[in-house]
Structures are given as structure tokens and as C-alpha cells.
Design an enzyme around this catalytic site. Structure first.
Site, PDB file in Angstrom:
ATOM      1  N   LYS A  29       1.014  -1.340   0.109  1.00 58.41           N
ATOM      2  CA  LYS A  29      -0.016   0.178   0.012  1.00 58.41           C
ATOM      3  C   LYS A  29       0.787   1.215   0.058  1.00 58.41           C
ATOM      4  O   LYS A  29       0.990   1.951   1.211  1.00 58.41           O
ATOM      5  CB  LYS A  29      -1.088  -0.123   1.199  1.00 58.41           C
ATOM      6  CG  LYS A  29      -2.364  -0.548   1.099  1.00 58.41           C
ATOM      7  CD  LYS A  29      -3.206  -0.629   1.872  1.00 58.41           C
ATOM      8  CE  LYS A  29      -4.176   0.861   1.935  1.00 58.41           C
ATOM      9  NZ  LYS A  29      -5.232   0.591   0.775  1.00 58.41           N
TER      10      LYS A  29
HETATM   11  N1  PMP Z   1      -6.959  -2.958  -3.641  1.00 58.91           N
HETATM   12  C1  PMP Z   1      -6.484  -1.750  -3.464  1.00 58.91           C
HETATM   13  C2  PMP Z   1      -5.953  -0.992  -4.572  1.00 58.91           C
HETATM   14  C3  PMP Z   1      -6.954  -1.061  -2.385  1.00 58.91           C
HETATM   15  O1  PMP Z   1      -6.355   0.404  -2.118  1.00 58.91           O
HETATM   16  C4  PMP Z   1      -7.624  -1.801  -1.448  1.00 58.91           C
HETATM   17  C5  PMP Z   1      -7.875  -0.952   0.137  1.00 58.91           C
HETATM   18  N2  PMP Z   1      -6.703  -1.118   0.951  1.00 58.91           N
HETATM   19  C6  PMP Z   1      -7.849  -3.068  -1.584  1.00 58.91           C
HETATM   20  C7  PMP Z   1      -7.730  -3.411  -2.894  1.00 58.91           C
HETATM   21  C8  PMP Z   1      -8.754  -3.758  -0.534  1.00 58.91           C
HETATM   22  O2  PMP Z   1      -7.768  -4.153   0.581  1.00 58.91           O
HETATM   23  P1  PMP Z   1      -8.239  -4.362   1.746  1.00 58.91           P
HETATM   24  O3  PMP Z   1      -9.335  -5.328   1.960  1.00 58.91           O
HETATM   25  O4  PMP Z   1      -7.144  -4.976   2.645  1.00 58.91           O
HETATM   26  O5  PMP Z   1      -8.714  -2.877   2.284  1.00 58.91           O
END
Ligand code: PMP
Length: 324
Positions: A172
Site C-alpha cells: 500500500k
Molecule cells: N486494492 C486496492 C488498490 C486497495 O487500495 C484496497 C484497499 N486497501 C483493496 C484492494 C482492498 O484491500 P483491503 O481489503 O485490505 O482493504
């Protein structure tokens, strides 16, 4: 339009959303968490963050932080990639988060954002080098839309999802989100709610801030983690709940664009998106116009019971913070 004044306080550009913020070791009033203006810009190249939800449980007067361990494990991977050295343990960040929630007495669903970046020695386009991480944790009210979210329209973006040899989609990193914003901007200019990205191989990847699932003939199908997606905590949770609790067949495989058009159901999933039903893809209405479809609805209902602490088998996914 109000303009930031040269020499003005950094806080002027960031309206306080809550009273306090945790910053590199201590809780402090929102307006006191400032840095020098030259720290704006280049340090964002190595900035990484997490997005985490905490769900309010009125019976226990407690917040349940959803899968804090999994989020922090990913935060650690993100920092490691960027050569940021965390000076606090995962336990310390969890305790800091609990302190923040209690101090600001946030009695409702909350979105938490830990952010790590380096302040020193990053003033330009230089090779990456190991640096100590500054970390802040910020919490803001964010009411869950589970089971009430309006189905969204989506379009396949003309922007390709970043891939492993461009920028690492599995972490991230703030820089990754420029790709997300390009798709999101294009989608909204075209009158759609959300963008759906294809990867460099032309297969379905994910949304700009969420993963994607489709349902065809009762099977729950989602792209594999090698499709150029973030390893989403929600995605892993949905897979486990669908298989174990609902006895559904879950398949991780490549998805073609047109398969999305003919899906019975689809939903985006993620911390912010939770489970967001998809009404149409590129104008192709899903499920004969019924959205959310039955499988998406069943999954959202179960997911909501899990995140609010009503399913004992999944209590270990929740970090309880009692507000008293
Ligand atoms: N893909 C991206 C690019 C994201 O930013 C997110 C949000 N974190 C997700 C998928 C979903 O991830 P998570 O379920 O861990 O929030």
C-alpha cells in the site's frame, strides 16, 4: 476560495476531523502535528499506509478493530519494501490505536489510517536508502454501509493496472494511488461510479481501492493474487467465509473482461468498500437488474455479523477496544 498563506501553519490545509492524532510515539492534539513545508512532496515517494476499519458494538460499548494483525503485517511488508524502519512494534501501534479511539471517544464506526514515511534526507529523486519511519495514526468516523450500499456502476478503465515491474501492487504505497486516481477520474467523467482495471495481460485485476468478485452459476470467482492486485484483507476474509461458512465454491483464476458483463452478480470488496454490489459493467446490467444478488447479499449479511462480533468463531479477527 481560501488560499493557504505562505508561512502559515501546516494544519491550515488539513481541517481537524478528530481531536487527536498519534504521531511517532505520542498522542497529540490534531493541530500540533505539523512538519516543515520542505517535507511535503518528495517524502511521499516512500510513504506507505494502511486502511483499517473499527466497528461499533453498542451492547458492549466497544469498537472492534477488524483484522488489525493482518493489516499491520501488510504495513510491515510495505515499510520493508520502502526501506522504512519502524521504531514501534505491532503491539505498540495497536495499543496506540486503542488509546486514540478512547481519547477521542469515537462511539461509532471508524476508519483508521496508519501512515509511514521518512522525514530526513529525501529531497529529490535519489536511490532508496534505509531510513527511520515516522508513523502517524489517524482515526475518523466512517459509518459502515454494509447491507445498505447502493449498487455501483463500473467501467473498464483505459488505464492499465500497475504491475510488478512498474510499481508493486501488493503493497500500500501512496505512489500506487496515482494509477487508481487516473481510473477513478476517467470513470467519473464518463458518468460511472467506479473504475475496474485490467492488468498488463488484459485480464481483470481490481478496482482503484478494492478487489473484485463475480458470481457465475453459483461459483464465487476472483482474480488470483498474481493478477496485479493488492493482497486485500477483505478479499481473504470473504474467501474464507464463503467457503467455510456458506459452503460455496470459490475459484481464484483469471477473469476476462466480457465475463464480467455476463456475471450473475459482482461486488467490489475492501476496507472502505466493504462489500459494494455492482449494478453494471460497461453498461451491461448484471443479474437481470437485481443487485445485490442473493450470494452477495448472503455474504454481506454474514460479513456484518462477523465484524460486529456476533459470530464467535471469528472473534479472533477482532481487537476489542472498550470505551466504557
Ligand atoms: N486494492 C486496492 C488498490 C486497495 O487500495 C484496497 C484497499 N486497501 C483493496 C484492494 C482492498 O484491500 P483491503 O481489503 O485490505 O482493504
Amino acid at each position: 476560495m481560501s488560499q493557504a498563506q505562505p508561512g502559515g501553519s501546516g494544519a491550515a490545509t488539513a481541517a481537524p476531523v478528530t481531536q487527536h492524532i498519534w504521531w511517532s510515539g505520542k498522542l497529540m492534539p490534531w493541530n500540533e502535528a505539523t512538519v516543515h513545508v520542505t517535507s511535503v512532496g518528495w517524502p511521499a515517494l516512500s510513504a506507505v499506509f494502511e486502511g483499517i476499519r473499527a466497528y461499533w458494538n453498542p451492547e458492549r460499548q466497544a469498537l472492534y478493530i477488524f483484522r488489525m494483525d493482518a493489516h499491520l503485517a501488510r504495513f510491515w511488508r510495505s515499510m520493508r519494501f520502502m526501506q522504512l524502519h519502524p521504531r514501534w512494534s505491532a503491539r505498540e501501534l495497536t495499543d496506540a490505536t486503542a488509546d486514540l479511539l478512547r481519547t477521542d471517544n469515537l462511539r461509532g464506526d471508524v476508519y483508521l489510517q496508519p501512515m509511514a514515511f521518512a522525514l530526513g534526507g529525501n529531497r529529490g529523486n535519489q536511490p532508496m536508502a534505509a531510513q527511520d519511519a515516522e508513523i502517524y495514526i489517524h482515526a475518523r468516523p466512517a459509518k459502515s454501509q454494509l447491507n445498505t450500499h447502493k449498487p455501483v456502476t463500473t467501467c473498464v478503465s483505459s488505464w492499465t493496472r500497475i504491475h510488478e515491474n512498474v510499481l508493486p501492487p501488493k503493497i500500500k504505497a501512496i505512489v500506487n494511488y496515482q494509477n487508481s486516481r487516473l481510473g477513478g477520474t476517467e470513470a467519473s467523467r464518463g458518468g460511472y461510479d467506479m473504475a475496474l482495471f485490467l492488468n498488463e495481460r488484459g485480464k481483470v485485476a481490481e478496482g482503484g481501492g478494492s478487489c473484485i468478485f463475480m458470481i457465475r452459476d453459483g461459483q464465487v470467482i476472483t482474480p488470483p493474487i498474481t493478477a496485479g492486485i493488492l493482497e486485500s484483507v477483505t478479499r481473504y476474509s470473504v474467501i474464507e467465509l464463503a467457503q467455510r461458512e456458506l459452503g460455496l465454491t470459490v475459484i481464484e483464476r483469471e477473469i476476462d473482461r466480457t465475463e464480467m458483463y455476463f456475471a450473475d452478480e459482482a461486488f467490489f470488496c475492501g476496507t472502505m468498500a466493504e462489500i459494494t454490489p455492482v449494478a453494471s459493467v460497461d453498461g451491461f446490467e448484471l443479474g437481470g437488474g437485481e443487485s445485490p444478488g442473493p450470494v452477495s447479499r448472503q455474504l454481506s449479511e454474514l460479513f456484518e455479523r462477523v465484524v460486529r462480533g456476533q459470530v464467535p468463531a471469528y472473534r479472533h479477527w477482532l481487537e476489542e477496544v472498550t470505551l466504557g
